[in-house]
Write a protein that holds these residues in place. Structure first.
Motif, PDB file in Angstrom:
ATOM      1  N   TYR A 144      24.971   6.857  -8.760  1.00 24.63           N
ATOM      2  CA  TYR A 144      24.889   7.482  -7.456  1.00 24.63           C
ATOM      3  C   TYR A 144      24.405   6.506  -6.389  1.00 24.63           C
ATOM      4  CZ  TYR A 144      25.402  11.819 -10.056  1.00 24.63           C
ATOM      5  OH  TYR A 144      25.881  12.823 -10.867  1.00 24.63           O
ATOM      6  N   SER A 145      25.053   6.563  -5.234  1.00 20.68           N
ATOM      7  CA  SER A 145      24.630   5.783  -4.076  1.00 20.68           C
ATOM      8  C   SER A 145      23.538   6.544  -3.328  1.00 20.68           C
ATOM      9  CB  SER A 145      25.810   5.534  -3.151  1.00 20.68           C
ATOM     10  OG  SER A 145      26.190   6.753  -2.511  1.00 20.68           O
ATOM     11  N   ASN A 146      22.995   5.921  -2.290  1.00 17.06           N
ATOM     12  CA  ASN A 146      21.972   6.592  -1.499  1.00 17.06           C
ATOM     13  C   ASN A 146      22.491   7.827  -0.783  1.00 17.06           C
ATOM     14  OD1 ASN A 146      19.780   5.073  -2.156  1.00 17.06           O
ATOM     15  ND2 ASN A 146      19.599   4.009  -0.206  1.00 17.06           N
ATOM     16  N   ASP A 147      23.815   7.920  -0.600  1.00 18.21           N
ATOM     17  CA  ASP A 147      24.385   9.063   0.101  1.00 18.21           C
ATOM     18  C   ASP A 147      24.598  10.272  -0.806  1.00 18.21           C
ATOM     19  OD1 ASP A 147      24.534   7.615   2.456  1.00 18.21           O
ATOM     20  OD2 ASP A 147      26.534   6.837   1.990  1.00 18.21           O
TER      21      ASP A 147
ATOM     22  N   LEU B 250      15.354  11.669 -16.068  1.00 20.64           N
ATOM     23  CA  LEU B 250      15.586  10.249 -16.321  1.00 20.64           C
ATOM     24  C   LEU B 250      16.787   9.798 -15.487  1.00 20.64           C
ATOM     25  CD1 LEU B 250      14.121  11.433 -18.938  1.00 20.64           C
ATOM     26  CD2 LEU B 250      15.009   9.416 -20.093  1.00 20.64           C
ATOM     27  N   PRO B 251      16.571   8.917 -14.508  1.00 19.14           N
ATOM     28  CA  PRO B 251      17.649   8.519 -13.603  1.00 19.14           C
ATOM     29  C   PRO B 251      18.693   7.615 -14.258  1.00 19.14           C
ATOM     30  CG  PRO B 251      15.479   8.175 -12.607  1.00 19.14           C
ATOM     31  CD  PRO B 251      15.266   8.416 -14.072  1.00 19.14           C
ATOM     32  N   ASP B 252      19.664   7.208 -13.430  1.00 21.12           N
ATOM     33  CA  ASP B 252      20.650   6.232 -13.872  1.00 21.12           C
ATOM     34  C   ASP B 252      20.033   4.831 -13.845  1.00 21.12           C
ATOM     35  OD1 ASP B 252      20.942   5.068 -11.223  1.00 21.12           O
ATOM     36  OD2 ASP B 252      22.225   6.726 -10.672  1.00 21.12           O
ATOM     37  N   ILE B 253      20.865   3.817 -13.949  1.00 23.88           N
ATOM     38  CA  ILE B 253      20.375   2.444 -14.094  1.00 23.88           C
ATOM     39  C   ILE B 253      19.610   1.919 -12.888  1.00 23.88           C
ATOM     40  CG2 ILE B 253      22.023   1.686 -15.839  1.00 23.88           C
ATOM     41  CD1 ILE B 253      23.846   0.725 -13.644  1.00 23.88           C
ATOM     42  N   ARG B 254      19.705   2.610 -11.753  1.00 25.37           N
ATOM     43  CA  ARG B 254      19.005   2.123 -10.573  1.00 25.37           C
ATOM     44  C   ARG B 254      17.589   2.672 -10.459  1.00 25.37           C
ATOM     45  NH1 ARG B 254      21.877   3.613  -5.477  1.00 25.37           N
ATOM     46  NH2 ARG B 254      19.958   4.418  -4.606  1.00 25.37           N
ATOM     47  N   GLY B 255      17.227   3.586 -11.309  1.00 19.18           N
ATOM     48  CA  GLY B 255      15.868   4.101 -11.283  1.00 19.18           C
ATOM     49  C   GLY B 255      15.666   5.222 -10.282  1.00 19.18           C
ATOM     50  N   LEU B 256      14.440   5.377  -9.842  1.00 17.54           N
ATOM     51  CA  LEU B 256      14.051   6.525  -9.023  1.00 17.54           C
ATOM     52  C   LEU B 256      14.514   6.343  -7.577  1.00 17.54           C
ATOM     53  CD1 LEU B 256      12.514   9.207  -8.810  1.00 17.54           C
ATOM     54  CD2 LEU B 256      10.432   7.882  -8.383  1.00 17.54           C
ATOM     55  N   HIS B 257      15.644   6.960  -7.236  1.00 15.13           N
ATOM     56  CA  HIS B 257      16.105   6.928  -5.852  1.00 15.13           C
ATOM     57  C   HIS B 257      16.342   8.353  -5.375  1.00 15.13           C
ATOM     58  CE1 HIS B 257      20.460   7.300  -6.995  1.00 15.13           C
ATOM     59  NE2 HIS B 257      20.084   6.602  -8.043  1.00 15.13           N
ATOM     60  N   ASN B 258      16.905   8.503  -4.192  1.00 14.33           N
ATOM     61  CA  ASN B 258      16.881   9.796  -3.520  1.00 14.33           C
ATOM     62  C   ASN B 258      17.592  10.913  -4.277  1.00 14.33           C
ATOM     63  OD1 ASN B 258      15.339   8.929  -1.359  1.00 14.33           O
ATOM     64  ND2 ASN B 258      17.110   8.296  -0.149  1.00 14.33           N
ATOM     65  N   PHE B 259      18.686  10.594  -4.959  1.00 21.05           N
ATOM     66  CA  PHE B 259      19.388  11.630  -5.710  1.00 21.05           C
ATOM     67  C   PHE B 259      18.433  12.333  -6.671  1.00 21.05           C
ATOM     68  CE2 PHE B 259      21.768  13.328  -9.258  1.00 21.05           C
ATOM     69  CZ  PHE B 259      22.888  13.899  -8.673  1.00 21.05           C
TER      70      PHE B 259
ATOM     71  N   GLY C 157      16.393   1.392  -3.371  1.00 20.93           N
ATOM     72  CA  GLY C 157      17.538   1.620  -2.514  1.00 20.93           C
ATOM     73  C   GLY C 157      18.778   0.913  -3.038  1.00 20.93           C
ATOM     74  N   ASP C 158      19.848   0.952  -2.239  1.00 26.19           N
ATOM     75  CA  ASP C 158      21.119   0.365  -2.665  1.00 26.19           C
ATOM     76  C   ASP C 158      21.016  -1.127  -2.947  1.00 26.19           C
ATOM     77  OD1 ASP C 158      22.580   2.689  -2.676  1.00 26.19           O
ATOM     78  OD2 ASP C 158      23.326   2.452  -0.633  1.00 26.19           O
ATOM     79  N   ASP C 159      20.031  -1.811  -2.342  1.00 30.75           N
ATOM     80  CA  ASP C 159      19.910  -3.249  -2.538  1.00 30.75           C
ATOM     81  C   ASP C 159      18.978  -3.625  -3.695  1.00 30.75           C
ATOM     82  OD1 ASP C 159      17.595  -2.396  -1.331  1.00 30.75           O
ATOM     83  OD2 ASP C 159      17.501  -4.025   0.149  1.00 30.75           O
TER      84      ASP C 159
ATOM     85  N   HIS D 247      33.204  10.150 -14.009  1.00 35.58           N
ATOM     86  CA  HIS D 247      31.790   9.800 -14.091  1.00 35.58           C
ATOM     87  C   HIS D 247      31.138  10.115 -12.740  1.00 35.58           C
ATOM     88  CE1 HIS D 247      28.561   7.564 -16.098  1.00 35.58           C
ATOM     89  NE2 HIS D 247      28.248   7.092 -14.910  1.00 35.58           N
ATOM     90  N   SER D 248      29.972  10.705 -12.776  1.00 34.97           N
ATOM     91  CA  SER D 248      29.210  11.063 -11.569  1.00 34.97           C
ATOM     92  C   SER D 248      29.826  12.222 -10.787  1.00 34.97           C
ATOM     93  CB  SER D 248      29.033   9.851 -10.637  1.00 34.97           C
ATOM     94  OG  SER D 248      28.418   8.782 -11.309  1.00 34.97           O
ATOM     95  N   PHE D 249      30.583  13.089 -11.464  1.00 31.97           N
ATOM     96  CA  PHE D 249      31.170  14.238 -10.770  1.00 31.97           C
ATOM     97  C   PHE D 249      30.111  15.203 -10.242  1.00 31.97           C
ATOM     98  CE2 PHE D 249      30.566  16.114 -14.971  1.00 31.97           C
ATOM     99  CZ  PHE D 249      30.198  17.420 -14.689  1.00 31.97           C
ATOM    100  N   PHE D 250      28.923  15.199 -10.833  1.00 31.98           N
ATOM    101  CA  PHE D 250      27.868  16.139 -10.444  1.00 31.98           C
ATOM    102  C   PHE D 250      27.222  15.631  -9.155  1.00 31.98           C
ATOM    103  CE2 PHE D 250      23.584  18.077 -10.852  1.00 31.98           C
ATOM    104  CZ  PHE D 250      23.941  19.385 -11.079  1.00 31.98           C
ATOM    105  N   ASP D 251      27.844  15.965  -8.030  1.00 38.31           N
ATOM    106  CA  ASP D 251      27.455  15.411  -6.740  1.00 38.31           C
ATOM    107  C   ASP D 251      27.942  16.385  -5.668  1.00 38.31           C
ATOM    108  OD1 ASP D 251      27.194  14.000  -4.356  1.00 38.31           O
ATOM    109  OD2 ASP D 251      28.158  12.177  -5.096  1.00 38.31           O
TER     110      ASP D 251
END
Length: 244
Positions: free
Chosen positions: A3-6, A52-61, A92-94, A213-217
């Motif tokens: 998931y992206s920040n959006d 438990l988040p995806d590979i980017r860890g704890l972000h807004n999603f 964040g995304d970066d 993948h990531s359809f739950f959005d």
């Protein structure tokens, strides 16, 4: 990454209210300090979930996901994986997750999840679940073996290989939510389901045919029905497993 920040979790259609939401710093048994977001319902019912988040860890999603659970009457704690290697900071995304994921171990995840579960217990929760997405999905299933007393483990599009070596000693019921058009072959999930059946572990696998993948959005309007059903599956699994 999933998931992206959006991206934001889809609504479940329930009209419950979030009583409170706050950022925390928790400490695992090895001394690791890591970030978490806690969301509490107005009327807790003794049920809690560690996200438990995806590979980017704890972000807004995932912070929002905790609030969606709180709206459903379930206390939720979303955790970050990277306290040991990246400290406590923005994901964040970066965020350079590619550097940190190879240093993230199953043992470390289990210690952090255990600290999250202990925090929920301190709030009075006795029926405890894990749920995760992608990297977090496979690791959520694995907590069925790694966390004594866990009530159930839920995973979206996780990697069955994450729990393959412990599958025969998993004890908590498992819910597998599978994207039918994921890059991971459906046969991998079918093999995991077969092994769970042979082991006699209560489980449920739901495949959303054609879903990516990531359809739950919330932004995936074409998959709104699948998102609504996924919420139904999760909440009924939590209700049924907690009552068992």
């Amino acid at each position: 990454m999933c998931y992206s920040n959006d991206a934001r979790p889809p609504d479940h259609g329930l009209d419950g209210a979030v009583g409170s939401s706050e950022d925390l710093v928790l400490t695992a048994s090895d001394g690791n300090k890591f970030a978490a977001r806690l969301a509490r319902p107005e009327k807790p019912n003794g049920t809690g979930v560690v996200i438990l988040p995806d590979i980017r860890g704890l972000h807004n999603f995932y912070k929002d996901m905790a609030c969606r659970f709180a709206e459903a009457g379930i206390e939720a704690l979303a955790i970050d994986y990277f306290g040991r290697t990246a400290g406590i900071g923005d994901r964040g995304d970066d965020f350079d997750w590619q550097t940190h994921i190879p240093q993230t171990t199953a043992a470390g995840v289990a210690m952090d999840v255990a600290a999250g579960l202990d925090h929920l217990r301190s709030l009075g929760d006795e029926r405890l679940f894990t749920m995760g997405f992608c990297f977090g999905g496979g690791n959520s299933w694995r907590q069925s073996a790694d966390q004594p007393g866990l009530t159930g483990a839920i995973g979206f599009y996780g990697n069955p290989a994450a729990c393959s070596e412990v599958l025969d000693v998993m004890k908590a019921p498992v819910l597998m939510l599978v994207a039918g058009a994921d890059q991971r072959p459906l046969t991998d999930f079918e093999e995991m389901e077969r092994r769970l059946g042979e082991a006699g572990l209560p489980h449920r696998m739901v495949v959303y045919e054609g879903a990516p993948h990531s359809f739950f959005d919330r932004g995936q309007e074409f998959w709104a029905d699948a998102c609504a059903d996924a919420w139904k599956q999760m909440l009924s699994f939590i209700k049924d497993s907690a009552a068992a």
